[in-house]
Scaffold this active site. Structure first.
Site, PDB file in Angstrom:
ATOM      1  N   MET A  30     -20.214  48.997 -44.279  1.00  0.00           N
ATOM      2  CA  MET A  30     -20.441  48.734 -45.704  1.00  0.00           C
ATOM      3  C   MET A  30     -21.638  49.532 -46.217  1.00  0.00           C
ATOM      4  SD  MET A  30     -19.304  44.835 -46.369  1.00  0.00           S
ATOM      5  CE  MET A  30     -20.864  44.083 -45.951  1.00  0.00           C
ATOM      6  N   HIS A  34     -28.487  52.129 -41.143  1.00  0.00           N
ATOM      7  CA  HIS A  34     -29.698  51.997 -40.336  1.00  0.00           C
ATOM      8  C   HIS A  34     -29.339  52.440 -38.921  1.00  0.00           C
ATOM      9  CE1 HIS A  34     -27.708  48.401 -38.880  1.00  0.00           C
ATOM     10  NE2 HIS A  34     -27.705  47.858 -40.091  1.00  0.00           N
ATOM     11  N   HIS A  37     -25.997  51.285 -37.375  1.00  0.00           N
ATOM     12  CA  HIS A  37     -24.817  52.065 -37.773  1.00  0.00           C
ATOM     13  C   HIS A  37     -24.800  53.420 -37.043  1.00  0.00           C
ATOM     14  CE1 HIS A  37     -25.391  49.606 -41.595  1.00  0.00           C
ATOM     15  NE2 HIS A  37     -24.154  49.312 -41.260  1.00  0.00           N
ATOM     16  N   GLY A 147     -20.142  46.472 -33.930  1.00  0.00           N
ATOM     17  CA  GLY A 147     -21.412  46.077 -33.338  1.00  0.00           C
ATOM     18  C   GLY A 147     -21.380  44.647 -32.811  1.00  0.00           C
ATOM     19  N   LYS A 149     -23.813  42.789 -32.849  1.00  0.00           N
ATOM     20  CA  LYS A 149     -24.601  42.002 -33.815  1.00  0.00           C
ATOM     21  C   LYS A 149     -23.701  41.025 -34.579  1.00  0.00           C
ATOM     22  CE  LYS A 149     -27.340  41.628 -37.689  1.00  0.00           C
ATOM     23  NZ  LYS A 149     -26.309  41.682 -38.695  1.00  0.00           N
ATOM     24  N   ASP A 150     -22.498  41.461 -34.924  1.00  0.00           N
ATOM     25  CA  ASP A 150     -21.520  40.601 -35.593  1.00  0.00           C
ATOM     26  C   ASP A 150     -20.487  40.162 -34.547  1.00  0.00           C
ATOM     27  OD1 ASP A 150     -22.329  40.882 -38.578  1.00  0.00           O
ATOM     28  OD2 ASP A 150     -22.379  42.899 -37.790  1.00  0.00           O
ATOM     29  N   ARG A 187     -29.205  43.836 -44.712  1.00  0.00           N
ATOM     30  CA  ARG A 187     -29.806  42.742 -45.497  1.00  0.00           C
ATOM     31  C   ARG A 187     -31.308  42.581 -45.215  1.00  0.00           C
ATOM     32  NH1 ARG A 187     -24.290  40.395 -44.810  1.00  0.00           N
ATOM     33  NH2 ARG A 187     -23.470  40.185 -46.927  1.00  0.00           N
TER      34      ARG A 187
END
Ligand code: AMP
Length: 287
Positions: A30, A34, A37, A147, A149-150, A187
């Protein structure tokens, strides 16, 4: 690097690449790039002949009252970052290219999509599953990169690919963090300096959970209690902090095998998530 905005042009371009026997790697994003990504882009660059990054702030995965309108957007900066990472194609379609007038189909995943983020953000994973399915159908990559992270998103995507027989390999890449442990996130840009300092609370909770298990604790409630307590000094309260099976996301009572510790917390106006995988053997691990 080429920026492509239509499905038709992307399909034509990738059909040529495919007919030249070149493999395709897709990194769905999206934007607001950073180092997290970039790590996905670099992995794709190492493994695929053609690297496609999609940049699409997907409206269907945002709930009412969430940050869709204010989500950080800077395509020019993102294009420079992607180019630097060796990306070949930036697919940046407008919303009505992905959701044209009359659109009315959703991909809905069952139990995996219900707890954790799914409970806090009703409909979120319908939006994720739908847009990822569309992107996989549009680009038809050999491999798509996500990732850790999710973590729940990665599981949902793997489930969709299996259930709908989508011919793609899914690779899940490690979470990239700031030096103090904060997981990189678009975020994080919402955090004022004092909030940025408090945001380390999420990683502190995960560290505490990891240490408790390493010290022999196998009771999930005890681990969760210790992890929550580690956030208190930062004045951060988790929305949820859960110990779940890493494959089904079902809650666990005793820690045995691989579990996921997942949490979400609001810090200022930023809603942050993080997680860690912990492996422990119940019998051998007893103190
Ligand atoms: P997003 O743009 O937030 O939708 O993220 C795009 C992809 O990057 C998703 O697969 C995320 O899981 C992944 N990602 C986001 N943050 C990180 C991070 N800190 N480390 C590794 N991957 C990440």
């Amino acid at each position: 690097m080429r920026t492509i905005r239509t499905i038709r042009e992307l399909r034509e371009h990738l059909a040529l690449e495919r007919s030249a026997q070149r493999t395709i790697g897709l990194v769905p994003t999206m934007g607001a790039f950073h180092a997290g990504h970039v790590s996905l882009m670099e992995r794709a660059r190492r493994e695929a002949d053609v690297v496609v990054v999609s940049l699409f702030v997907n409206p269907t995965q945002f709930g009412a009252g969430e940050d869709l309108a204010g989500y950080p957007r800077d395509e020019a900066r993102d294009a420079a970052t992607a180019q630097e990472a060796g990306v070949d194609v930036l697919f940046a379609p407008p919303a009505d290219e992905i959701y044209p007038q009359g659109f009315q189909t959703l991909v809905r995943v069952g139990d995996l999509a219900l707890p954790l983020e799914g409970a806090q953000r009703p409909g979120h994973f319908d939006g994720v599953a739908t847009v990822v399915t569309k992107l996989l159908n549009i680009a038809r990559p050999d491999t798509a990169y996500f990732g850790q992270k999710d973590a729940q998103q990665a599981l949902v995507v793997r489930r969709v690919v299996r259930d709908l027989d989508i011919p793609v390999r899914i690779e899940v890449c490690p979470t990239v963090r700031e030096p103090d442990g904060l997981a990189l996130s678009s975020r994080n840009a919402y955090l004022a300096p004092a909030e940025r300092a408090r945001a380390v609370a999420l990683r502190k909770a995960l560290d505490t959970a990891e240490r408790a298990v390493a010290a022999g604790e196998r009771d999930a409630t005890a681990v969760a209690t210790a992890a929550r307590a580690a956030m208190a000094p930062y004045d951060v309260e988790p929305e949820y902090l859960a110990l779940v099976a890493s494959d089904t996301l079902a809650p666990v009572d005793r820690i045995d095998g691989e579990i996921l510790v997942a949490l979400a917390a609001r810090v200022g106006r930023a809603r942050l998530i993080d997680n860690t995988l912990i492996t422990a053997n119940s019998v051998n691990g007893r103190p």
